[in-house]
Structures are given as C-alpha cells and as structure tokens.
Design an enzyme around this catalytic site. Structure first.
Site: not given
Ligand code: NAD
Length: 498
Positions: A178, A253, A287, A388
């Site tokens: 997804k 992550e 991130c 963040e």
């Molecule tokens: P997000 O948590 O809003 O979404 C991430 C994914 O999860 C999306 O595909 C979203 O549709 C899905 N999602 C949301 N709610 C869900 C649920 N209840 N159940 C299952 N899936 C769900 O994050 P974002 O805004 O897309 O990305 C930014 C975040 O990602 C930041 O916090 C960043 O630090 C983190 N990030 C971490 C790393 C790492 O390797 N540690 C790398 C890149 C980004």
C-alpha cells in the site's frame, strides 16, 4: 510547467490491473504546482482481501523458487530501475516535490538495494555448528514467512518500497503493497517495473488507498503474517495495537528529531555544509533530517550567522528546475503544521532568526512552499526542540561542553540519526558510544545512509528492527534449526552427552 499528464491508474492484484471494487477513485496532485498526476482506485477492505488471497496463493510456488533465481529477478529489476531512472526522477519532482538531485538519489537507493538483495539470493546465510553428540549434524536456515503487508510513506517513494519489498521477495515471501496516498504513481511505477522484471503473478500486489480503509484492513487480515510500516510514531502505535490480537510480526520505522553536535574544535566550513544539507534537503522531510543543532557556546554565534546566511540564499521552486535548492512540502496540512510550529517556537520564547513564513510569491502560490527557518536561543525542552516538525525548520541550541551536548542530543523520545563535528578522535569515539541513536555520523550531517548497513533507530523511532543490510532479512525470515542424527541410535540432548 507540468509535463507528466493525467493518467488513470489501477490496483495490481493477482497479475491483473483492476479498479477498486467500489469504483471510487482519488487524485494525486503535485505539491509543486497543483498539477493532477493521476487518478487512483480508492480501495477498501474487499480489495485488500482479494490482494491477500492472491498473495497467499502465489506464496505456495514462490517460496519454492530457488533463491538465486529470485535474486536474478531483482537484478533485472535493478537494471530496469537504472533505465527508468530519469523518468522516475522527473515523476518524483512532480508527485513528491523533491529537487532533481535528491529524487535521483532516491531512485539510486532502490537500485543499490535491489542489487544488494539480489545478491542475497546466493547467500541468505545460516549457521552450522558442532553438536554435543556424536554422529549428529545441525544447522540453521532462514525460512520465508508468507504474505507481507508493506505500508510506506511519501517521503522516499521509490527507496522505501525497495527497502522492504526487495528483501521480502528474495527471502521467498509474497507482498501486498500500500503506497502512500500522496505518492501512488511512484508506487505504481515501482510495481510495473517489478512485473516487467519477471516477478510472477500474485507475488507482488498493489492496493491504493488510505491508511484507514486499506492500511487497517491489511494489518487486521489474518493471512498477513508481517506488517512492515514506515511512518509516523502515531501510526506505528496504532498499527502495533491493531496487530497484537493476531500476534503479527510488526516492523516499524518511525519518526526522528535528529541533532548535529558542533564542538569548538570542529571544521566549521564542513559543519555548515552538513547542517544546511541535513536541515533543508528534501525540505526537511527526511526521517533523518537534522532539526536541531547543538553547538558549543564558543562557536554558536558564528555558526548561527553562517547558517542563516546560507538559508536565506536558498532558492525555493519546483524540483524539476535546475536552480531550485528547496522544493515544496508535501501538502497543505503539512504546510499548516510546519507554520504552526513557527508560532509555537515564538510563543515559547525562541528567537526567529530567519524564515518562518509560507512562500507564496509568483508561481510559488500554486504549491506548498515554506521558507527555510532557523530558530536561535532554543532551550532543549521547548516543543520545537522535542517534536518532529517534518519541514525546513532548524533549532539552534547552545551548550557549555561535550557532556551537555550529548545529554541534549539524547534528551528526546526518538533515536534515529545523530552527528558530531569534531577533530578530536577521543571525543568522536565517546560520542559513538554515548549517543542514543541507530545511526551516528562523525564529521558529516545526519543523512547519507548506505544500503548495506542496518538502518533504523532506537527508542520511539521503532520497535527494535532494522531495515537494509543483513539486518533486513531478520524482518522477512524466520529461523529454523535443523538437527540430523546419523548415529543409528536414539541420542538424547543434554542427557547422553558424556
Ligand atoms: P504516516 O504515518 O501518516 O503514514 C505512513 C503510511 O501509513 C501511509 O501509507 C499511510 O496511509 C499509512 N497509515 C496511516 N494510518 C494507518 C493505519 N491506522 N493503519 C495502517 N496504515 C496506516 O506517515 P507519513 O506522513 O506518510 O510519513 C512521514 C513519517 O514517516 C515521519 O514521521 C517520518 O519520520 C517517518 N519516516 C520514518 C523513516 C524511518 O526509516 N525511520 C523513514 C521515512 C519516514
């Protein structure tokens, strides 16, 4: 101007391109100029269920395909990514907003990861060990697990899917993917290229749609054994809770609040370069972005002046233009969230040294641009130094000595990346030991991971797993220990061992 045109996309389930069962759709639009990138199926539980069933059926054969053959498909995929690099780079500048060089780097990371994991097809090493009994052989082997649910964010729309899908596939698992709703076209191109590389039908499936409708069903589905999610801390907690009932493996992550320490003996020219690259690259939406600089009080003033000068010289614009330094942020809610932190920072008493405003002059008004922002006089416990923000916002903190610097760097809930600029080798090694983070750089910023070392963080950045390198295989395989007794008698371990 926009060049990608509008295209209608579909889910990929069991080797067929299909719309959502409901017929509903959503649009992906460019954060750079509002261009419509494409129309996508707005999927729901029914679509997820079909994709999981296809992945479950495909697993029965895929797990038996020799791992070197699975690896060869990844080599072909890597080569296709090489050939498509410019096209994907351009699409990324439009759909996600990164500047050209960084978008190319995102694709390159997927190329590197696919070659690396392709090579794992001839390794996937286990161990052999002597037995305590005579005429007995024993070894451990990595076993695939089954159907993997892959849920990704928008900020590395080609690289992050590769970190998860390449190791999952080489180990013999099948995947339901997804992509983030902000970058579905890139997710789709990723899967189209996997298909072209020869991944059999049903082995990789893509289901577009939101975290609620698609993500939650994927997490809840009883036939999905592993969920690999990169996203925010809040999403990670929800996923972990939802997965508990089914005792699923969950690989998370999550966020970061990374700091660069600059000691009094640092090379300030390199430190300033590293800070600007880490804080404002990808508009601060990595991130691993540096959102805090912890500077020794003797260099704080000079550092602040130089960082502000550099921030003010950066040109905002669409990522596909050659002279753009900083692209847009991903969407309007992100822009508003980032701006709210400017107000929070000022309210907390930090000094806004530059930026702090939405950039909307001329064509910038068509997108979501935020001026590189620097706060001075930040106290370690202020919200701008703890939470963040995920935008081009940097907090400068002054400290008296190395011990305080390390304490402030560690004084957050996250533990992803960290960095220290110093010319003192003893100091560098103490920092390597004491910084509570999954990654520490010496004399470099907080970004720049390579695919063959583990990637991930401590504390609230995750739940103890790592992406990339050999460590990734631990997420996508389970160990089996194998004992073969060729003594012709029944030998009992721990008993007949004299
Ligand atoms: P997000 O948590 O809003 O979404 C991430 C994914 O999860 C999306 O595909 C979203 O549709 C899905 N999602 C949301 N709610 C869900 C649920 N209840 N159940 C299952 N899936 C769900 O994050 P974002 O805004 O897309 O990305 C930014 C975040 O990602 C930041 O916090 C960043 O630090 C983190 N990030 C971490 C790393 C790492 O390797 N540690 C790398 C890149 C980004």
């Amino acid at each position: 101007m926009a060049t990608t045109g509008v295209r209608e996309f579909q889910n990929y389930i069991g080797g067929e391109w299909v719309g959502a069962a409901s017929g509903e759709t959503f649009e992906s639009t460019s954060p750079a100029d509002g261009e419509t990138i494409g129309v996508f199926p707005k999927s729901a539980a029914e679509d997820v269920d079909r994709a999981v069933a296809a992945a479950k059926a495909a697993y029965e054969d895929w797990r038996l395909v020799p791992a070197p053959k699975r690896g060869e498909i990844l080599f072909r995929f890597a080569q296709l990514l090489v050939e498509a690099k410019d096209e994907l780079t351009e699409l990324m500048t439009h759909e996600m907003g990164k500047v050209w060089a960084e978008a190319g780097g995102d694709v390159q990371e997927a190329i590197d990861m696919s070659y690396y994991m392709g090579g794992e097809g001839r390794r996937l090493f286990g161990q052999t060990t002597p037995s305590e009994l005579r005429d007995k052989f024993q070894m451990s082997v990595r076993m695939p697990i089954g159907v993997i649910g892959v849920i990704t964010p928008w900020n590395f729309p080609i690289a992050i899917p590769s970190w998860k899908i390449a190791p999952a596939l080489v180990a013999g698992n099948t995947v339901v993917f997804k992509p983030a709703t902000d970058t579905p076209a890139l997710g789709q191109r990723f899967v189209e290229l996997l298909d072209e590389a020869g991944v059999p039908k049903g082995v990789v499936n893509v289901v577009h749609g939101g975290g609620g409708a698609v993500g939650e069903r994927l997490v809840a589905h009883p036939d999905v054994r592993v969920i690999s999610l990169t996203g925010s801390r809040e999403t990670g907690v929800r996923v972990l809770q939802a997965a508990a009932e089914g005792l699923k493996h969950v690989h998370l992550e999550l966020g970061g609040k990374n700091a660069i320490i600059v000691m009094e003996d640092a090379d300030l020219d390199i430190a300033v370069d590293g800070i600007v690259w880490s804080a404002f690259g990808t508009s601060g939406q990595r991130c691993t972005a540096a959102s805090r600089v912890i500077a020794h009080e003797s260099v704080y003033g000079e550092l602040a002046t130089r960082i502000v000068e550099r921030a003010e010289a950066m040109r905002l614009g669409p990522g596909w233009e050659d002279d753009t330094d900083v692209g847009p942020v991903i969407n309007k809610p992100a822009l508003e969230k980032i701006h709210s932190y400017t107000e929070i920072g000022q309210g907390e008493g930090a000094e806004l040294l530059t930026g702090g405003e939405i950039a909307a002059d001329g064509d910038l008004a068509k997108g979501f641009y935020y001026r590189p922002t620097v706060f001075g006089g930040v106290e370690p416990d202020m919200r701008i130094a703890q939470e963040e923000i995920f935008g081009p916002v940097l907090s400068l903190i002054s400290v008296k000595d190395e011990a305080e610097a390390v304490r402030v760097s560690n004084g957050i809930r996250y533990g992803l990346s960290s960095s220290i600029f110093t010319r003192d080798v003893n100091r560098a090694f103490r920092a390597l030991r004491d910084l509570e983070a999954g990654i520490t750089y010496v004399n470099a910023g907080t970004i720049g991971a390579e695919v063959h070392l583990p990637f991930g963080g401590t504390k609230d950045t995750g739940n103890g797993h790592r992406e990339a390198g050999q460590a990734a295989l631990d997420v996508f395989t389970e160990w089996k220990s194998v004992y073969v007794d060729y003594s012709g008698t029944l030998q009992r371990a721990q008993i007949d061992n004299t």
